[in-house]
Design an enzyme around this catalytic site. Structure first.
Site, short mmCIF file in Angstrom:
data_model
loop_
_atom_site.label_atom_id
_atom_site.label_comp_id
_atom_site.label_asym_id
_atom_site.label_seq_id
_atom_site.Cartn_x
_atom_site.Cartn_y
_atom_site.Cartn_z
N SER A 127 -9.76 20.85 -63.58
CA SER A 127 -11.14 20.35 -63.76
C SER A 127 -11.15 18.86 -64.06
O SER A 127 -10.10 18.24 -64.27
CB SER A 127 -11.86 21.12 -64.88
OG SER A 127 -11.40 20.71 -66.14
N SER A 140 -7.45 7.26 -73.82
CA SER A 140 -8.89 7.24 -74.08
C SER A 140 -9.24 5.96 -74.83
O SER A 140 -8.36 5.38 -75.50
CB SER A 140 -9.27 8.45 -74.94
OG SER A 140 -10.60 8.34 -75.41
N TYR A 200 -8.39 13.83 -82.38
CA TYR A 200 -8.29 13.33 -81.00
C TYR A 200 -7.89 11.85 -81.00
O TYR A 200 -7.02 11.43 -80.24
CB TYR A 200 -9.64 13.54 -80.32
CG TYR A 200 -9.73 13.12 -78.88
CD1 TYR A 200 -9.00 13.78 -77.89
CD2 TYR A 200 -10.59 12.09 -78.47
CE1 TYR A 200 -9.11 13.42 -76.55
CE2 TYR A 200 -10.71 11.73 -77.15
CZ TYR A 200 -9.97 12.40 -76.19
OH TYR A 200 -10.09 12.03 -74.86
N LYS A 210 -4.56 10.32 -79.30
CA LYS A 210 -4.64 9.31 -78.23
C LYS A 210 -4.04 7.97 -78.68
O LYS A 210 -3.48 7.24 -77.87
CB LYS A 210 -6.08 9.14 -77.76
CG LYS A 210 -6.63 10.37 -77.02
CD LYS A 210 -5.89 10.66 -75.72
CE LYS A 210 -6.56 11.76 -74.91
NZ LYS A 210 -5.87 12.05 -73.63
N THR A 252 -17.56 14.68 -67.23
CA THR A 252 -16.76 15.90 -66.99
C THR A 252 -17.15 16.91 -68.07
O THR A 252 -17.99 16.61 -68.92
CB THR A 252 -15.24 15.62 -67.14
OG1 THR A 252 -14.96 15.39 -68.53
CG2 THR A 252 -14.79 14.41 -66.32
#
Ligand SMILES: NC(=O)c1ccc[n+]([C@@H]2O[C@H](COP(=O)([O-])OP(=O)(O)OC[C@H]3O[C@@H](n4cnc5c(N)ncnc54)[C@H](OP(=O)(O)O)[C@@H]3O)[C@@H](O)[C@H]2O)c1
Length: 264
Positions: A15, A141, A154, A158, A189
């Site tokens: 995806s 990111s 997160y 990252k 997304t």
């Protein structure tokens, strides 16, 4: 397209950015290896790649599992005898305040977003030496450059990814080897839907920021251009890119803006 005779392994190919990387890199002559957990979705992506003239091989794996990373890296090398490019796109985000988040959720995010791409890269080093080079594309990111609310685990993963691959860029001595670090901003997304909440359940919501983000096709075109030009780092997104400038020069303003924007 410089990758039309190459073996390109994409994780997170079922995806979002990974799926679109597969679509755009699926040109006659290209051999694509596609990894994620959802084998049925990968088969659909592979069928689409074959229609576009590329070879496509599905290597389903759960990259949360350390042994699965080793097995799938061995399978990737065995599949075509070489891996010219690996694109680490598999990843998961977070939508929960630091206080109250189960530390196990942070551990899961670290496993997928940091330990999986680094473990796979470790496994590929001997192959890169043997074949005389290769390319690693680490999808980081903007959260790997600056702190954002609701994403502390997160951001940590990252930032770690960014640090690891940047150190690799400046220390490796493998001839013909290149590392590109990509820092996407908000790309349209399903990432916010799949993001983990405080208890590890999927957030399930398309955040407004995500919905209004850059189209994934545009993001991937920019990534491929950066690969072709052998860039070292690329920041991709809309006006959120300005935040980096604010973060550096006016940190007090950054803290206010990020606090307001990050929650959306
Ligand atoms: N979209 C953005 O705004 C944005 C911004 C900055 C950075 N990024 C980064 O871009 C990368 C791709 O994200 P995306 O936007 O494309 O999100 P996405 O649509 O949610 O895609 C995530 C991919 O990771 C795979 N994945 C999740 N858990 C996995 C596991 N345990 N093992 C193997 N594969 C797994 C998913 O496939 P399965 O569920 O089938 O396993 C899926 O293919 C991520 O690293 C993300 O952090 C995205």
């Amino acid at each position: 397209m410089l990758f039309n005779d190459q073996v390109v392994w994409i994780t997170g190919a079922s995806s979002g950015i990974g799926q679109e990387m597969a679509r755009q890199l699926a040109v006659p002559g290209a051999r694509l290896l596609l990894t994620a957990r959802d084998e049925a979705r990968l088969q659909d992506v592979a069928a689409n790649c074959r229609q576009r003239g590329a070879e496509a091989i599905v290597l389903a794996a759960d990259l949360f599992q350390a042994d699965a990373r080793v097995r799938v890296a061995e399978a990737a090398v065995a599949a075509c005898g070489r891996v010219d490019v690996v694109i680490h796109s598999a990843g998961i985000s977070q939508r929960s305040f630091t206080e109250g988040t189960d530390p196990e959720v942070e551990r899961r995010i670290m496993e997928l977003d940091f330990f999986a791409p680094t473990a796979i890269t470790h496994k590929l080093f001997p192959q890169f030496r043997k074949q005389g080079g290769g390319m690693v594309v680490a999808i980081g990111s903007v959260a790997g450059l600056m702190g954002f609310p609701l994403r502390s685990g997160y951001c940590a993963a990252k930032h770690a990814l960014h640090g690891w691959f940047e150190a690799l860029q400046v220390e490796h001595d493998i001839p013909g080897f290149h590392v590109l670090i990509v820092h996407p901003g908000r790309i349209r997304t399903g990432i916010s839907k799949n993001a983990l909440t405080a208890t590890g359940v999927a957030h399930g919501i398309m955040d407004p920021g995500q919905k209004n983000g850059m189209p994934v096709e545009q993001c991937v075109r920019r990534i491929i251009r950066a690969m072709e030009r052998k860039e070292h780092q690329v920041l991709i997104g809309g006006k959120e890119r300005m935040l980096l400038w604010v973060w550096w020069f006016i940190p007090g303003l950054y803290r206010k803006l990020a606090g307001r924007l990050g929650g959306k």
